[in-house]
Design an enzyme around this catalytic site. Structure first.
Site: not given
Length: 537
Positions: A277, A335, A358, A398
């Site tokens: 990542c 991440h 991302d 979340n």
């Protein structure tokens, strides 16, 4: 004596224009400019002095199949909405070639790309066309009319011009920073970044449509998000999380983007092995900054990967505290993604600013491995119907964690933790080598930090928080010897998973406590003291 106007040469004023456009230092085979800003070209010619009533000078600006003709005007001002060319000065020289200075301007919504500049000279007797060269046009965060405009000069310096950064890794209780060189000024990197756009499936499928769409940073960022990974296309990096990096480079060995991007270009755009990542995010940050889009790398500690989109991560343990490989959901100790700064007119008012992108290949978005741009403000306000991929990123910061203890396929007990995921979201602080906590930009209520809990037998425990019991709580120490972790767990990106299950013998009630942590290598501090060096000549 021939008095006909004859073009002799054109100077694109590369050094002066690039300084004015804040592109000095960017290495390219072309002149590099920012949209929404004027640039000057000098035209040398022979014959009689230029007379706008007798000669027409028409610039032709070409981007693939798209082109626009821009006649040189004696009067007027630069335009922010269309291409324009204005005669600044006309200096006849009785002893040599004459010179014209022309100010060319691109609209603030011009497409990013490599343009060809041509000029046609129409006189009373002739029409001649001349190829003047190429220029690369980038986004312009210094231009208020550009959709990537960033108000603060300090922030523009940090998120566009800076070529160094810090990446934050490890675990919440043991955050490790490592430097990264974004390398956007290294030789050839800008040209390679433009190549990502050219090799994209969108460009290959419909060249004209792709070039038109490149006026929009939302579109550009979505293309780059897919092209940094190699899953659907001729993208840059191949991911590998297996701990077997034979045939390539371990992700932990990379320290800058230039080596990766150059290797991709030099191997005829074969995927570079390997990335994880932080490598995907750092390379995307390089490309976006090179294209003129303000970008920063962000780390989310305890990041959820919600595969079934129910905003719940299920973790399964045996009654002995062994983590079981059940289910596709997971939580990464950290991440990384990037945020890019841009307006979002497609979402209506209130969603401009930082957007999550991302490039790590996790889930498909519209049939390609990419993610975003997801407006951070949409995540904050739980606007999960906003495109692109807001529900996925919302879950990453979340999601609730449902811990299940099972025996022989039967559920013994469950518990839910609402605070573990997205425990801290951070980035490099602008202008310094410090960490900036930006959790409050994503979450309306700050997630509570994970606590180390101590458990006691013969007491009732709910939600992994001890309550008063008799006898008073005791501390059980568990020592992990060096020989137990010296081989694999000590590697930079490996984790130790420590789990314990407490069982009340009478009620057979069980509760699990677990913690994942990384082992930090000793730091090496080098101090250089001021000294005077005398050199004999």
């Amino acid at each position: 004596f021939d008095t006909e106007f004859k073009l002799r040469s054109i100077d694109l004023q590369q050094v002066q224009n690039q300084i004015r456009h804040k592109t000095d230092g960017l290495s390219s085979s072309t002149l590099v400019l920012r949209r929404g800003q004027a640039f000057t070209v000098t035209i040398s010619y022979d014959g009689r002095p230029f007379d706008p009533l007798k000669e027409n000078l028409i610039f032709r600006i070409v981007l693939g199949p798209l082109s626009v003709e821009v006649p040189v005007s004696r009067l007027g001002h630069s335009s922010l909405t269309q291409w324009s060319a204005v005669l600044e000065r006309n200096i006849p020289d009785p002893t040599g070639p004459h010179a014209l200075w022309v100010s060319l301007s691109s609209p603030a919504s011009a497409s990013v790309g490599v343009y060809t500049l041509q000029m046609r000279v129409e006189t009373r007797l002739t029409v001649r066309s001349h190829l003047l060269g190429q220029f690369t046009l980038l986004c312009n965060p210094w231009c208020p009319a550009d959709s990537v405009f960033l108000q603060s000069e300090d922030l523009r310096t940090e998120f566009v011009r800076s070529d160094i950064g810090l990446l934050f890794k490890g675990s919440l209780g043991n955050i490790v920073s490592r430097p990264w060189s974004f390398d956007q000024y290294e030789k050839g990197i800008l040209d390679i970044s433009m190549k990502l756009l050219q090799l994209s499936p969108q460009h290959q499928a419909d060249l004209g449509k792709d070039l038109q769409n490149r006026s929009n940073p939302v579109y550009i960022s979505r293309v780059i998000s897919a092209m940094v990974n190699s899953n659907d296309d001729k993208g840059v990096l191949m991911g590998n999380w297996s701990n077997d990096y034979s045939g390539g480079v371990s992700p932990s060995q990379w320290s800058g983007s230039a080596d990766i991007l150059r290797k991709w270009a030099e191997t005829q755009f074969s995927p570079v092995k390997y990335g994880q990542c932080w490598v995907f995010a750092a390379v995307m940050c390089t490309v976006m900054r090179a294209l003129g889009i303000p970008t920063r790398v962000v780390t989310n500690f305890n990041s959820a990967h919600d595969t079934n989109r129910n905003i719940v991560i299920e973790e399964y343990y045996s009654e002995m505290g062994e983590k079981l490989p059940i289910g596709r959901d997971s939580i990464w100790n950290f991440h990384m993604w990037v945020e890019s700064w841009m307006k979002r007119p497609d979402l209506g008012r209130g969603y401009d600013g930082w957007q999550v992108l991302d490039p790590t290949p996790q889930e498909k978005s519209a049939e390609m491995f990419r993610c975003g741009p997801a407006a951070v403000k949409a995540i904050y306000h739980q606007k999960v119907d906003a495109q692109y991929d807001v529900p996925f990123v919302y879950a990453a910061v979340n999601a609730n964690v449902r811990t299940v203890i099972v025996r022989d396929g039967k559920v013994l007990t469950t518990s839910t933790d609402k605070n573990r995921v997205g425990a801290m979201i951070c980035t490099k602080h602008p202008g310094s080598l410090r960490m900036q906590d930006i959790t409050s930009e994503y979450k309306t209520e700050m997630g509570k930090r994970q606590k180390k809990t101590k458990y006691s037998p013969n007491c009732s425990v709910k939600s992994m928080i001890p309550v008063s019991c008799t006898p008073p709580a005791v501390t059980i120490q568990h020592e992990i010897s060096f020989k137990d972790y010296m081989l694999t767990e000590a590697a930079e990106d490996s984790l130790v998973n420590l789990a314990v299950v407490i069982e009340d013998v009478k009620s057979q009630e069980r509760v699990l406590a677990s913690e994942e942590f990384n082992i930090r290598s000793p730091s090496l501090n080098i101090q250089v003291y001021a000294c005077t060096i005398h050199v004999a000549i």
